[in-house]
Write a protein that holds these residues in place. Structure first.
Motif, short mmCIF file in Angstrom:
data_model
loop_
_atom_site.label_atom_id
_atom_site.label_comp_id
_atom_site.label_asym_id
_atom_site.label_seq_id
_atom_site.Cartn_x
_atom_site.Cartn_y
_atom_site.Cartn_z
N ASP A 410 0.83 -1.17 0.09
CA ASP A 410 0.01 -0.19 -0.02
C ASP A 410 0.98 1.09 -0.02
OD1 ASP A 410 -2.24 1.43 -0.19
OD2 ASP A 410 -3.12 1.04 2.00
N ALA A 461 -1.73 -2.47 4.88
CA ALA A 461 -2.86 -1.23 4.96
C ALA A 461 -2.27 -0.01 5.45
CB ALA A 461 -4.04 -1.55 5.02
N SER A 507 -7.36 -3.45 4.80
CA SER A 507 -7.39 -2.24 4.30
C SER A 507 -7.87 -1.11 5.97
CB SER A 507 -8.82 -1.78 3.51
OG SER A 507 -8.89 -0.48 3.04
N TRP A 557 -12.66 -6.74 1.62
CA TRP A 557 -11.40 -6.31 1.01
C TRP A 557 -10.98 -4.82 0.98
CZ3 TRP A 557 -7.64 -9.55 -0.18
CH2 TRP A 557 -8.01 -10.73 -0.39
N ASP A 558 -11.96 -3.89 1.35
CA ASP A 558 -11.75 -2.47 1.23
C ASP A 558 -12.81 -1.84 2.08
OD1 ASP A 558 -10.32 -0.33 0.60
OD2 ASP A 558 -10.78 -0.40 -1.47
N GLY A 601 -12.15 -3.27 -4.75
CA GLY A 601 -11.81 -1.93 -4.42
C GLY A 601 -13.08 -1.07 -4.30
N ARG A 656 -8.22 -2.04 -7.27
CA ARG A 656 -8.19 -0.83 -6.15
C ARG A 656 -8.74 0.28 -7.03
NH1 ARG A 656 -8.24 -3.46 -2.23
NH2 ARG A 656 -6.80 -3.43 -0.58
#
Length: 681
Positions: A410, A461, A507, A557-558, A601, A656
């Protein structure tokens, strides 16, 4: 349209005006869907690259194959393209040690900083501009004169540089003092022959009285393993006398030494650090007789490494804590002692200041303190004792290599990067890192070891405040826990696990009110994988469950500010992309016509990217990338890319999306591909 392309300014307003005037006929669907420009990020010379992290400027990090088939993490910027992250952090040294300000090598009117350290196991002395910290190259190149395991460097009045070596781990032993020319760094020769006078472990050095009355000051050497102070001829290096016998005054492991006229009586005293007794001892500078214990640490189970006299006349000593196992904690601190009484005054630099490994201290002409940090390979600057904010960390003054980077996961808007690497000056320990880009005017960045317990860890992250989330294998239960690392304390907090099972972070949000953040991830529970969301405001790790049904799996995931989460989860027997708000249930985002979809994302506008089946028929089904917006729902991404090469069709796998609607991929799902970035037109 403006929800997606609102940053396009005049062109959007101009187009909207034509539509309103009836000069252009366009359907709502045509107006809403954005267009993108495709750009391959290339590789570092190999065949493949991944894209893992993205910031608002369009900087990308990932891993690329090298020409030799190995892999290295990279950072991509629009201005400079793809660069090897390891190459960006190659400095003069991969281990910082003894530091001191010395002769003005660049003739700018101020002393320069000399750092004795190592590069690939060979000792060197690097020079840095004393005002800016900019690299000036080597005073003594790595390994010159077969130098190994150097402890101290001494600038002599005769224009030479003397380096004491302690080589108990190298056989045959080479406990010597070597001499170099200051003007060229050229090796002159061995000044003190190996083990001359019984020398074991040449440590601190200073020129003192003319013991042999030949008109030249002689060289005093603290021998840390033979536990004494020896004197050698300042003319030819021949052994003269044992000045302080072993154990005198309780001496145990002498380190640095220096002469000082404490009583202002004209008779110098020899001050020697007794490292294993955590004290500084004073001896008569004429006779070597023990005078007094000048000071000692108030703590037990510690070792004093080295000391310096501050601009206020007080003593400042670096101290390291010893564990019951006999190993050292490697989180030093700097203690302050009264210059007249030797009484302990305060902890001037605490353990949380980011110093790791062996540390040495020195002051500049302005009275600020510099502390070397061997494990992070930095020399860190602190406000001096005469300043109102005394002891405050200013930052890393010089940096070198602290890591061999293995992954880059990241990147934030400051250019900081997180991932996994090995620490070459710590027995190649694997560790999670936070990389800081080169400051203005400097060539190399630096890495901070996040110092997590255990041997298996990764930083995954990062936000713009420098908060880092990731996971580590806890030595207490041999399971993966989630951690949150804060830059203010430079320590990681164990956030635990979901349902007592291996848990991983994916994340992190920006800081909100009170500095709180939210983190997302997934855990391998006994019921299957489950996505989760953690809020530092509540301290609760929330199981996000499934879209529907009683069995299956989910991953998060996000996550965005406000706690909105995306990922994939079971909906009965199918796996679907989802959105979940802070208070609601999972919203099934549907598919592109098939049975399955997977979201990876998410941005602040609730736009989602991922992959989906396109048909329920096995024969007709094709996996394809999607973009989902609040205005248009889920639609195929590839038709919106105006310059997509034909060879890339059905190969765009987005991972993303930024708040500026840039999209990157392929990520770890498609290791055979080449990283790309999509930019909204």
């Amino acid at each position: 349209m403006t929800r997606i392309l609102g940053k396009q300014g005049w062109s959007i307003r101009w187009l909207t005006g034509l539509i309103v005037a009836g000069l252009i006929s366009v359907t709502p669907a045509q107006a809403a869907k954005p267009k993108f420009t495709y750009k391959s990020l290339g590789t570092l010379g190999g065949a493949t690259s991944t894209a893992e992290g993205l910031n608002e400027s369009g900087d990308v990090v990932g891993v690329s194959q090298l020409p030799n088939g190995s892999y290295s993490p990279y950072v991509y910027t629009a201005a400079e393209g793809m660069k090897d992250l390891n190459a960006l952090t190659i400095g003069l040294l991969d281990g910082s040690g003894y530091v001191q300000f010395g002769p003005d090598r660049n003739s700018d009117g101020s002393p320069d900083l000399y750092v004795t350290g190592s590069l690939d196991g060979a000792t060197a002395v690097a020079v840095f501009d004393g005002a800016t910290g900019h690299s000036m190259g080597y005073l003594i190149a790595p390994g010159a004169g077969n130098i190994r395991s150097a402890a101290y460097t001494l600038f002599a009045p005769d224009g030479h540089v003397y380096i004491g070596t302690s080589s108990s781990s190298i056989q045959p032993r080479r406990d010597t003092v070597l001499r170099y020319r200051f003007d060229t760094g050229e090796f002159v020769g061995v000044f003190v022959t190996p083990e001359s006078g019984g020398l074991l472990g040449a440590s601190g050095m200073a020129f003192g009285k003319d013991v042999n009355s030949d008109g030249t000051p002689d060289l005093f050497v603290a021998a840390t393993q033979s536990n004494n102070v020896l004197v050698y001829s300042g003319t030819d290096g021949s052994f003269l006398v044992e000045f302080v016998p072993p154990g005198s005054g309780g001496m145990d492991g002498p380190g640095d030494l220096q002469f000082q006229d404490i009583d202002a009586d004209g008779v110098p005293e020899l001050l020697v650090t007794s490292r294993r007794t955590a004290s500084i001892l004073a001896y008569n500078g004429e006779t070597g007789a023990f005078l007094q214990m000048l000071l000692t640490s108030p703590a037990t189970g510690v070792m004093l490494n080295q000391f310096a006299i501050g601009p206020d006349g007080d003593y400042y000593a670096s101290e390291n804590q010893k564990l019951e196992s006999g190993e050292f904690l490697n989180i030093p601190r700097v203690l302050r002692f009264d210059g007249e009484t030797g009484q302990f005054v305060s902890v001037f630099v605490p353990q949380i200041a980011g110093i790791r490994g062996n540390s040495f201290v020195t002051f500049d002409n302005a009275g600020d303190l510099y502390v070397s940090s061997s494990n992070t390979n930095e020399v860190v600057k602190f406000r001096g004792p005469l300043r109102p904010d005394a002891g405050t960390r200013i930052g890393a003054f010089v940096t070198g290599v602290g890591f061999n980077f293995a992954s880059a996961n990241d990147v934030n808007n400051l250019g900081q990067i997180v991932g996994l690497g090995t620490i070459p000056n710590s027995s190649n320990r694997v560790g999670a890192y936070l990389y800081n880009p080169p400051p203005p005017g400097k060539e190399h960045g630096s890495a901070i070891d996040l110092e997590l317990p255990g041997d298996d860890e990764e930083a995954t992250a990062l936000n713009d405040s420098g908060d880092v989330a990731g996971f580590f294998l806890s030595p207490t239960d041999n399971r993966y826990h989630v951690f949150l690392w804060r830059p203010e304390t430079r320590t990681a907090v164990d956030l635990g696990m979901l349902a007592g099972q291996d848990t991983y972070a994916t994340s992190i949000t920006p800081r909100g009110a009170g500095g709180h953040v939210q983190i997302s991830g997934y855990a391998k529970t006994s019921s299957g994988e489950r996505g989760w969301r953690f809020n530092t405001a509540t301290g609760v790790m929330q199981n996000l469950g499934l879209i529907s049904g009683g069995s299956g799996s989910s991953k998060a995931w996000d996550i965005t500010t406000g706690g909105l989460v995306t990922g994939s989860a079971s909906a009965g027997t199918k796996q679907k992309a989802y959105l979940r708000t802070l208070t609601g249930n999972m919203t099934d985002l549907g598919t592109l016509g098939g049975n399955q979809s997977y979201a990876y994302g998410l941005n602040a506008a609730q736009s989602v990217v991922g992959m989906s089946d396109t048909s329920s028929s096995v024969l007709a089904n094709k996996h394809q990338s999607f973009l989902r917006t609040t205005a248009d729902g889920m639609f195929k991404l590839e038709p919106q890319i105006t310059n997509l090469p034909s060879a890339m069709q059905l190969k765009v796998r987005p991972t993303r999306i930024s708040n500026s609607n840039r999209i990157i991929g392929p990520g770890s799902m498609d290791p055979g591909g080449v990283a790309f970035i999509l930019t909204p037109q």
